[in-house]
Design a protein around this motif. Sequence first.
Motif, PDB file in Angstrom:
ATOM      1  N   VAL A  19     -61.151   1.155  46.901  1.00 50.33           N
ATOM      2  CA  VAL A  19     -60.089   2.113  46.928  1.00 50.33           C
ATOM      3  C   VAL A  19     -59.867   2.030  48.330  1.00 50.33           C
ATOM      4  O   VAL A  19     -60.667   1.739  49.246  1.00 50.33           O
ATOM      5  CB  VAL A  19     -60.800   3.429  46.842  1.00 50.33           C
ATOM      6  N   VAL A  65     -64.787   1.671  49.895  1.00 50.98           N
ATOM      7  CA  VAL A  65     -63.621   1.977  50.547  1.00 50.98           C
ATOM      8  C   VAL A  65     -63.170   0.717  51.388  1.00 50.98           C
ATOM      9  O   VAL A  65     -64.063   0.251  52.189  1.00 50.98           O
ATOM     10  CB  VAL A  65     -63.969   3.019  51.391  1.00 50.98           C
ATOM     11  N   ALA A 110     -66.085   5.529  47.957  1.00 54.50           N
ATOM     12  CA  ALA A 110     -65.181   6.365  47.442  1.00 54.50           C
ATOM     13  C   ALA A 110     -65.695   6.978  46.009  1.00 54.50           C
ATOM     14  O   ALA A 110     -66.223   6.394  45.385  1.00 54.50           O
ATOM     15  CB  ALA A 110     -63.977   5.724  47.110  1.00 54.50           C
ATOM     16  N   ALA A 158     -55.654   6.448  43.288  1.00 56.80           N
ATOM     17  CA  ALA A 158     -56.969   7.076  42.955  1.00 56.80           C
ATOM     18  C   ALA A 158     -57.148   8.396  42.690  1.00 56.80           C
ATOM     19  O   ALA A 158     -57.911   8.865  41.978  1.00 56.80           O
ATOM     20  CB  ALA A 158     -57.965   6.352  44.146  1.00 56.80           C
ATOM     21  N   GLU A 159     -56.404   9.297  43.628  1.00 58.78           N
ATOM     22  CA  GLU A 159     -56.561  10.438  43.408  1.00 58.78           C
ATOM     23  C   GLU A 159     -56.020  11.282  42.261  1.00 58.78           C
ATOM     24  O   GLU A 159     -56.361  12.069  41.550  1.00 58.78           O
ATOM     25  CB  GLU A 159     -56.017  11.346  44.791  1.00 58.78           C
ATOM     26  N   ARG A 202     -54.998   5.246  48.111  1.00 58.01           N
ATOM     27  CA  ARG A 202     -55.653   6.782  48.027  1.00 58.01           C
ATOM     28  C   ARG A 202     -55.136   7.455  47.051  1.00 58.01           C
ATOM     29  O   ARG A 202     -55.864   8.344  46.336  1.00 58.01           O
ATOM     30  CB  ARG A 202     -55.798   7.130  49.503  1.00 58.01           C
ATOM     31  N   PHE A 259     -65.736   9.492  42.741  1.00 56.00           N
ATOM     32  CA  PHE A 259     -64.691   9.867  41.438  1.00 56.00           C
ATOM     33  C   PHE A 259     -65.521  10.927  41.030  1.00 56.00           C
ATOM     34  O   PHE A 259     -66.452  11.149  40.706  1.00 56.00           O
ATOM     35  CB  PHE A 259     -64.289   8.870  40.608  1.00 56.00           C
ATOM     36  N   VAL A 293     -55.484   7.474  38.211  1.00 57.45           N
ATOM     37  CA  VAL A 293     -56.376   6.639  37.721  1.00 57.45           C
ATOM     38  C   VAL A 293     -56.114   6.624  35.946  1.00 57.45           C
ATOM     39  O   VAL A 293     -56.126   5.387  35.390  1.00 57.45           O
ATOM     40  CB  VAL A 293     -57.930   7.237  37.729  1.00 57.45           C
ATOM     41  N   ALA A 309     -52.616   1.038  49.704  1.00 55.74           N
ATOM     42  CA  ALA A 309     -53.130  -0.305  49.221  1.00 55.74           C
ATOM     43  C   ALA A 309     -52.379  -1.380  49.903  1.00 55.74           C
ATOM     44  O   ALA A 309     -53.040  -2.474  50.252  1.00 55.74           O
ATOM     45  CB  ALA A 309     -53.369  -0.456  47.613  1.00 55.74           C
ATOM     46  N   LEU A 344     -60.195  10.525  42.502  1.00 59.54           N
ATOM     47  CA  LEU A 344     -60.695  10.418  43.614  1.00 59.54           C
ATOM     48  C   LEU A 344     -61.241  11.846  44.473  1.00 59.54           C
ATOM     49  O   LEU A 344     -60.217  12.436  44.499  1.00 59.54           O
ATOM     50  CB  LEU A 344     -60.169   9.447  44.573  1.00 59.54           C
ATOM     51  N   LEU A 359     -57.081   0.168  44.809  1.00 65.97           N
ATOM     52  CA  LEU A 359     -56.374   1.291  44.476  1.00 65.97           C
ATOM     53  C   LEU A 359     -55.934   1.896  45.728  1.00 65.97           C
ATOM     54  O   LEU A 359     -56.785   2.376  46.494  1.00 65.97           O
ATOM     55  CB  LEU A 359     -57.149   2.216  43.407  1.00 65.97           C
ATOM     56  N   ASP A 408     -49.968   1.206  44.555  1.00 68.95           N
ATOM     57  CA  ASP A 408     -49.636   2.382  45.376  1.00 68.95           C
ATOM     58  C   ASP A 408     -48.626   2.966  44.496  1.00 68.95           C
ATOM     59  O   ASP A 408     -48.000   2.640  43.416  1.00 68.95           O
ATOM     60  CB  ASP A 408     -49.054   1.981  46.675  1.00 68.95           C
TER      61      ASP A 408
END
Lengths: 408, 363
Positions: free
Chosen positions: A147, A206, A237, A122-123, A119, A239, A126, A152, A244, A117, A37
């Motif tokens: 994800v 997810v 999830a 991941a957004e 959220r 990408f 990465v 996380a 993400l 990961l 996170d």
Amino acid sequence: MKKLVLALLLILSLLMEGCWSRREIEDMAMVTGMGIDTVKVAGKEKFLITFQIIRGTGGPGGMGGGVGGGGVGPGTMVTQAFWVTSSIGDNLADAVVNLSTRSPRKVDLAHMEVVVLGRKVAEEKVPEVVDFLQRERTIRLRTWVVVAEGEARDVVTSQPELERSLFKGINSLIFNRKDVSKTEVVDLKDFLIALADPGREPVTGVIRVFRPPEIKKMASQAATGQAAKVVRLHGGAVFARGRLVDFWDDRTTRGYLWTQSKAERGIITLSLPGFSRPVALKIRGSLARIRPEIKNGELKIKIRVRVQGDINDNQNPGAKIADIRVIKGLEKEYARAVKDEIAAALRRAQEKKSDVFGFGEAVHRHLPAVWRQVEKDWPEVFAELPVEIEVKAAIKHAGLADNTIKIK
Amino acid sequence: MLEKGRLYWWQLQWLLFNTVFPTAVMFVSAITAQVARQDAWIAILLFATVFGLVAGLVCYYLGIRFPRLNLVQYVDLLVGKAAGKVISCAYIIFFLWINAAIIREFSSFLATAFMPETPELVFTATIMLLSAYMVRNGLEVMASVNQLLVSVMLFVFASITLLSVNDMDFGRLLPVLEKGWLPVLKASLTPGYWRTEVAVMLMLLPYLKEPREGKRAVVRAVLILGFLVTVDVISNLAIFGPELTANSTFPTLNQIRYISLARFLDRIEAVVMILWVAGILIKVGVFYYVAVLALAQLFQLEDYKPVVLPVGFLLALLSDVLFTGSQDLKEFIIKPLAVMAYTFHLAIPLFLLLVAAVRRVGQ
């Protein structure tokens, strides 16, 4: 002289048997999984990693006892066998090392099975995460990447169910995903390939944290004050260009699975014309072929999917479900449902310009000359790409019943 | 004669094989894929094999003119004493230099991938002591040890390839020849010079029981290498795709680490590495041996044994001081070493062969 040398060698070999990189198992903090996170610390964004570590021998309480000992809340058991902890750092490498300011044992990532990961990571993060995961010697490319729907750390701190280790449980969920066909999970290798190689974007599973209704009702649970959160793995999830961009529901995710020959088992529910209630089929595998072609100077993708299924649940008493004509209709309906699911996934993917299906990859492999022209603005091309979906369905078996019994 | 041992042709063949294979299988696919992408295997299968065959045959035809003499002995007959000594010296320096790089590759590989806390000097010292012992015992011993190791290495190589077949997606090798032949040709320069290392035959040919069989040995060694290294590169590419292969420091190590059979058989890299280390021992040993032999011959010593330890010490030292780290070493392997290898494995032997043909020296 010779004897002297020999004696010397023997003595030396006794003295020098150890080696530098030796690790005793009781001195290691073996990480089974971690969640990544970001947090703001004094205005600066930092990485927060939450670890689950095997306590092994010598920890408070030891490994004693099995799951389900009377009167012991699941929380107590977990704190004995595993240590859930976290550390903060400017980057992943830093955060992992910083755990050693707290962990009395040497942190070892070699047995890590899952990376979660968060959220937000991941957004947005990465690019800042992948290099360490590939470069660090102890991390294996077979580590699963999933994800979290939210943070996380909520995943890592949730309760394991049935297994003692949360991540052993998640690992098994990942292996069992093919029984359900409602999610796809990639390992680090496939995640990196999809991020790097042209013409395909990654989709992974997810993890959703929730409070299960059955546990909330248990009085003993309320007494211990433990937060009974557990996890589920389903949905996709998605990408695009290292971010993400979308969470897919189960149906959309399965639409993607059909196109990748990855819908292996699971249940699909169909509503048949002339039947008042639905019929459920057991999926018996799918086989897909994606081919690009040029028609009238326009790039087009053709997806051909062959699916098979068994009748598994008919809710219409007295219906002649095993009749060959009904089965023909069922096959048609099956094909249409699969086509709908694929179309749904396609729509969502094109909306977000994320080529999860690997259409670009197919163009690259089969029409390299065309690929050279479209490679540069592939996301835009993909978003507008005409796709022809053709599904052929076959019903194989009908289980242990013929027609459904009549209820008088 | 400094070396009294005599080899069968197949012993030479496997010795030449292990002179190339251990490091090729570790580094070559990444370096080649950086330029040729998914076509790296073509570079290795076709062009590198051609380079290897040309170098091998040139060295054979040069050597066979003097069936019982090695390079340092007959170079004087070809170009005169003074020039001959210069060429011999150059070869000795080259053998030491390339070996220093090999030793460092070995040490930094172990340090990066397995034992990061152990000083590299420990690995260097270990392999130098071992190979010094082997070299002291002569060519026949080295060949026999090699024979033993090769059989196990081939078994292990076949096993790791079969165990990872499940993870291979041969679609990743498409499209073939995306950018034409040029990048493939360019990419083949590195695996090509790797293959020309069979030119150490210049020093080994006279110790065959029947030197004429050296041709068969070298041709077969190059072809076997072509096949096995291609299998290795194709597996790497099919598992990891061009981008990740090119991007890995040790793609084959990644391949082995990635093996997992039914969640049951995995993490086998340690077992595999034992054999790799054994292969590199032979590789280091061969270059070490030819350097020692050439040196002893140059100074017309009666025995090469006294120079074994000093040369070993020098090699360990060189491997430490010539390169700062893995990236520096990689730079050296890709460019300067390639130039040196083509010069000493191909250009000079070719020149000497022409001189011999024109001046009609030798048989």
